[in-house]
Design a protein around this motif. Structure first.
Motif, mmCIF file in Angstrom:
data_model
loop_
_atom_site.group_PDB
_atom_site.id
_atom_site.type_symbol
_atom_site.label_atom_id
_atom_site.label_comp_id
_atom_site.label_asym_id
_atom_site.label_seq_id
_atom_site.Cartn_x
_atom_site.Cartn_y
_atom_site.Cartn_z
ATOM 1 N N ASN A 30 5.241 53.055 109.793
ATOM 2 C CA ASN A 30 4.800 51.886 109.969
ATOM 3 C C ASN A 30 5.694 51.464 110.847
ATOM 4 O O ASN A 30 6.916 50.250 110.516
ATOM 5 C CB ASN A 30 4.089 51.040 109.513
ATOM 6 C CG ASN A 30 2.980 49.642 109.389
ATOM 7 O OD1 ASN A 30 3.911 48.900 110.740
ATOM 8 N ND2 ASN A 30 1.836 50.075 108.830
ATOM 9 N N GLY A 39 5.634 47.887 112.357
ATOM 10 C CA GLY A 39 6.241 47.110 111.689
ATOM 11 C C GLY A 39 7.028 46.935 110.548
ATOM 12 O O GLY A 39 7.629 46.181 109.916
ATOM 13 N N MET A 87 10.264 47.636 111.455
ATOM 14 C CA MET A 87 11.409 45.792 111.856
ATOM 15 C C MET A 87 11.233 44.459 111.178
ATOM 16 O O MET A 87 11.797 43.784 111.161
ATOM 17 C CB MET A 87 10.122 45.360 112.856
ATOM 18 C CG MET A 87 10.410 45.736 114.776
ATOM 19 S SD MET A 87 9.300 45.210 116.211
ATOM 20 C CE MET A 87 9.723 43.948 116.073
ATOM 21 N N ARG A 132 5.122 39.774 107.676
ATOM 22 C CA ARG A 132 5.114 40.169 108.449
ATOM 23 C C ARG A 132 4.689 39.812 110.259
ATOM 24 O O ARG A 132 5.003 39.963 111.038
ATOM 25 C CB ARG A 132 4.873 41.693 108.465
ATOM 26 C CG ARG A 132 3.767 41.424 107.971
ATOM 27 C CD ARG A 132 3.249 43.075 107.245
ATOM 28 N NE ARG A 132 2.877 43.572 108.112
ATOM 29 C CZ ARG A 132 3.234 44.749 107.859
ATOM 30 N NH1 ARG A 132 4.848 45.218 106.962
ATOM 31 N NH2 ARG A 132 3.364 45.878 108.634
ATOM 32 N N ILE A 169 6.864 38.123 112.485
ATOM 33 C CA ILE A 169 7.709 38.739 113.554
ATOM 34 C C ILE A 169 7.589 37.724 115.142
ATOM 35 O O ILE A 169 7.879 37.905 115.518
ATOM 36 C CB ILE A 169 7.681 40.244 112.953
ATOM 37 C CG1 ILE A 169 8.194 40.672 112.083
ATOM 38 C CG2 ILE A 169 8.610 40.786 114.957
ATOM 39 C CD1 ILE A 169 8.509 41.908 111.053
ATOM 40 N N ARG A 170 5.886 38.049 115.173
ATOM 41 C CA ARG A 170 5.485 38.029 115.932
ATOM 42 C C ARG A 170 5.671 36.290 117.345
ATOM 43 O O ARG A 170 5.525 36.323 118.428
ATOM 44 C CB ARG A 170 3.599 38.773 116.685
ATOM 45 C CG ARG A 170 2.980 37.636 116.323
ATOM 46 C CD ARG A 170 1.850 38.145 116.241
ATOM 47 N NE ARG A 170 0.906 37.128 115.219
ATOM 48 C CZ ARG A 170 0.435 37.498 113.975
ATOM 49 N NH1 ARG A 170 0.755 38.738 113.848
ATOM 50 N NH2 ARG A 170 -0.577 37.095 113.409
ATOM 51 N N GLN A 191 13.323 45.431 117.844
ATOM 52 C CA GLN A 191 12.510 46.522 118.144
ATOM 53 C C GLN A 191 12.957 47.561 118.634
ATOM 54 O O GLN A 191 12.898 48.599 118.173
ATOM 55 C CB GLN A 191 11.737 45.756 118.974
ATOM 56 C CG GLN A 191 10.842 47.177 120.248
ATOM 57 C CD GLN A 191 10.116 46.330 121.183
ATOM 58 O OE1 GLN A 191 10.765 46.233 122.354
ATOM 59 N NE2 GLN A 191 8.801 46.551 121.932
ATOM 60 N N THR A 199 1.725 51.932 115.668
ATOM 61 C CA THR A 199 2.734 50.064 116.000
ATOM 62 C C THR A 199 1.072 49.396 117.150
ATOM 63 O O THR A 199 -0.018 49.459 116.981
ATOM 64 C CB THR A 199 4.444 51.064 117.067
ATOM 65 O OG1 THR A 199 4.285 49.695 117.678
ATOM 66 C CG2 THR A 199 3.537 51.948 117.792
ATOM 67 N N HIS A 200 1.514 48.995 117.917
ATOM 68 C CA HIS A 200 0.777 48.307 118.619
ATOM 69 C C HIS A 200 1.400 47.750 120.462
ATOM 70 O O HIS A 200 2.207 48.803 120.515
ATOM 71 C CB HIS A 200 0.957 46.315 118.748
ATOM 72 C CG HIS A 200 0.805 46.490 117.278
ATOM 73 N ND1 HIS A 200 -0.628 45.878 116.688
ATOM 74 C CD2 HIS A 200 1.562 46.351 115.952
ATOM 75 C CE1 HIS A 200 -1.141 45.929 115.665
ATOM 76 N NE2 HIS A 200 0.212 45.918 114.827
ATOM 77 N N LEU A 250 3.916 41.008 124.743
ATOM 78 C CA LEU A 250 5.197 41.545 124.634
ATOM 79 C C LEU A 250 4.871 43.409 124.500
ATOM 80 O O LEU A 250 3.792 43.480 123.577
ATOM 81 C CB LEU A 250 5.386 40.900 123.496
ATOM 82 C CG LEU A 250 7.775 41.809 123.136
ATOM 83 C CD1 LEU A 250 8.194 40.586 123.886
ATOM 84 C CD2 LEU A 250 7.371 42.013 122.316
ATOM 85 N N ARG A 309 -3.702 38.702 105.534
ATOM 86 C CA ARG A 309 -2.775 38.937 106.635
ATOM 87 C C ARG A 309 -3.436 37.741 107.035
ATOM 88 O O ARG A 309 -4.442 36.716 106.952
ATOM 89 C CB ARG A 309 -3.005 39.883 107.596
ATOM 90 C CG ARG A 309 -2.947 40.949 107.008
ATOM 91 C CD ARG A 309 -0.955 41.416 106.971
ATOM 92 N NE ARG A 309 -0.101 41.721 108.736
ATOM 93 C CZ ARG A 309 -0.285 42.675 108.979
ATOM 94 N NH1 ARG A 309 -0.230 44.025 108.963
ATOM 95 N NH2 ARG A 309 0.009 42.550 110.142
#
Ligand code: AMP
Ligand code: MG
Length: 184
Positions: A31, A33, A36, A49, A52-53, A64, A84-85, A95, A131
């Motif tokens: 993962n 995330g 990171m 988590r 982070i964004r 990253q 991931t994304h 991003l 979350r």
């Protein structure tokens, strides 16, 4: 060794589908995330988590980049799934999750996008109390999924990887998992 990137916006269920699919498959599940998060915590940048964004884009990109290097090392030994994304929604805009320097490290063979309908994603986010999910309007969710499709194809054009799109609709997890197994 095969590197597959699996991505889906928060609430798409990408991680849930993957966990179901990987029971019977020979892949290491990484993962992005998590990697990171570990790096960001060591630098004392975040406590959770979902923060982070919200870091400054340059800081996010440093973390990253470091994460990409770590994940590349893991991919020496085994087939790897990178969860991931395609894009991360930040206060300053989308991003890219896999800019060229990340693609160079990972050299993915395949991208798999997990999608759901906007209203399904909206309800899942409301119901997920574990979350800190962004509360977005339907049209923002739709836009985010469109951005991810476009940029996934751009990542594919840069690497020669294929792009597979899998729908993860409510109450159809078993079917979605089966489709994920087929494509992996
Ligand atoms: P997740 O648990 O999959 O929601 O990931 C947690 C967080 O990690 C995301 O909200 C992002 O801030 C960050 N993240 C994951 N993958 C990437 C990536 N490829 N590029 C930048 N940030 C990422
Ligand atoms: Mg996830």
């Amino acid at each position: 060794m095969k590197v597959v990137v699996v991505a889906g916006i928060p609430g798409s269920g990408s991680t849930t589908v993957l966990k179901g699919a990987l029971v019977d498959l020979d892949y290491v599940h990484v993962n992005y995330g998590d990697v990171m998060m570990e790096i960001a915590q060591k630098k004392n940048l975040v406590k959770d988590r979902d923060s982070i964004r919200t870091l400054a884009p340059d800081v996010q990109k440093d973390v990253q980049r470091e994460a990409a290097k770590k994940i590349r090392e893991m991919a020496q030994q085994s087939n790897i799934i990178v969860d991931t994304h395609c894009t991360v929604k930040t206060p300053l805009g989308f991003l890219p999750g896999l800019p060229p320097w990340v693609l160079e490290e990972l050299q993915p063979d395949q991208f798999v996008l997990v999608e759901a309908d906007g209203d399904e994603i909206l309800m899942r986010r409301i119901q997920d109390t574990t979350r800190i999910r962004d509360m977005e309007k339907l049209r923002d969710i739709d836009l985010h999924q469109e951005m991810n499709r476009s940029v996934a194809m751009a990542y594919a054009a840069l690497t020669g990887a294929t792009v597979q799109i899998i729908q993860n609709h409510d109450d159809q997890l078993d079917e979605t998992v089966a489709r994920m197994i087929d494509t992996l």
